[in-house]
Enzyme design. Structure first.
Site, mmCIF file in Angstrom:
data_model
loop_
_atom_site.group_PDB
_atom_site.id
_atom_site.type_symbol
_atom_site.label_atom_id
_atom_site.label_comp_id
_atom_site.label_asym_id
_atom_site.label_seq_id
_atom_site.Cartn_x
_atom_site.Cartn_y
_atom_site.Cartn_z
ATOM 1 N N GLU A 180 0.873 -1.173 0.000
ATOM 2 C CA GLU A 180 0.000 0.000 0.000
ATOM 3 C C GLU A 180 0.910 1.222 0.000
ATOM 4 O OE1 GLU A 180 -3.200 1.946 3.052
ATOM 5 O OE2 GLU A 180 -3.162 -0.245 2.915
ATOM 6 N N ASP A 185 -5.309 9.833 8.555
ATOM 7 C CA ASP A 185 -3.947 9.532 8.979
ATOM 8 C C ASP A 185 -3.631 10.175 10.317
ATOM 9 O OD1 ASP A 185 -3.262 8.084 6.626
ATOM 10 O OD2 ASP A 185 -3.122 9.990 5.559
#
Length: 266
Positions: free
Chosen positions: A49, A60
């Site tokens: 990824e 995030d």
């Protein structure tokens, strides 16, 4: 079948769970990214990824935010990331590469242009955190027309009706976010994850990957026992952050070996 589908099918025949490490492209420096990708594969990654650096992330946590900031200092954007995938493909035609990022860079160049460039770079899947499934039919169609898998996130709070909508648009696999929070959060509850994965499997035949909160070999092993894929992000990025040019690849290789041993043991 796509590379992602083929990889899952092969692992299923072997009775194994996929290990998918995450790194941010351009972190700690663009010169390292392709070598890091090859190191991940050499030491057990079934897929990669690859994060597209973005200045205003939603999902995030601080670890990956810092990685994006380090990459953005070197002007690493979507075009540079696709160039890195092209470079990686010169010597690796097998490992699936899944881009993870946000809609803004894609919208900036246009969905069709992005899909064309991703195909030209030989990208296998795309996770776009902030494309709601209700509004991205065109994006999904553009990817599927180029044999690129649109991968969607499911959360602990996603209701069954919305799961049905999401899995109807997804291909390759679905990504279950294992906790309420951002990447790197702790307090992974394996019993809850197991129950949620079982529920998702009642609504789709797609493999279910699990990420967020997997911070060491023990949590990776526990997750591998209930999921089709284990995604390790913040822990991998922390290893990169703590390394220097001299020990970067060795440190990442060691962590990958630990995680691979744990996942296979499940």
């Amino acid at each position: 079948m796509s590379r992602i589908q083929t990889t899952f099918a092969t692992l299923k025949q072997q009775g194994k769970t996929a290990l998918i490490p995450y790194i941010t492209a351009g972190d700690p420096h663009p010169k390292h990214t392709v070598n890091l990708m090859h190191t991940l594969v050499k030491n057990g990654a079934d897929m990669i990824e690859l994060g597209v650096p973005f200045s205003d992330p939603m999902a995030d946590g601080p670890v990956i935010q810092r990685a994006s900031e380090r990459a953005l200092v070197h002007k690493v954007g979507l075009t540079a990331v696709l160039d890195m995938v092209k470079e990686f493909r010169k010597t690796d035609q097998k490992t699936p590469i899944i881009l993870m990022g946000y809609a803004n860079p894609i919208e900036a160049i246009g969905v069709t242009v992005f899909a064309d460039r991703a195909k030209a770079a030989d990208v296998d899947g795309v996770i776009t955190v902030d494309y709601p499934p209700e509004e991205c039919a065109n994006f999904v169609n553009e990817l599927r027309a180029r044999d690129i898998d649109p991968v969607f996130l499911l959360s602990p709070t996603t209701e069954p009706k919305r799961v049905e909508l999401i899995v109807s648009q997804a291909s390759g696999f679905v990504y279950y976010v294992s906790l309420k929070g951002v990447t790197g959060a702790a307090n992974l509850n394996i019993e809850e994850v197991s129950a949620r994965v079982a529920s998702i499997r009642q609504q789709t035949k797609l493999p279910v990957g699990v990420g967020f909160g997997i911070r060491d070999a023990a949590t990776a092993k526990a997750t591998a026992a209930v999921a089709d894929a284990v995604v390790v992000g913040s822990r991998m990025v922390l290893e990169i952050e703590a390394s220097n040019d001299d020990n970067l690849l060795d440190n990442v290789a060691r962590l990958m070996q630990e995680l691979k041993t744990a996942v296979d043991a499940a």
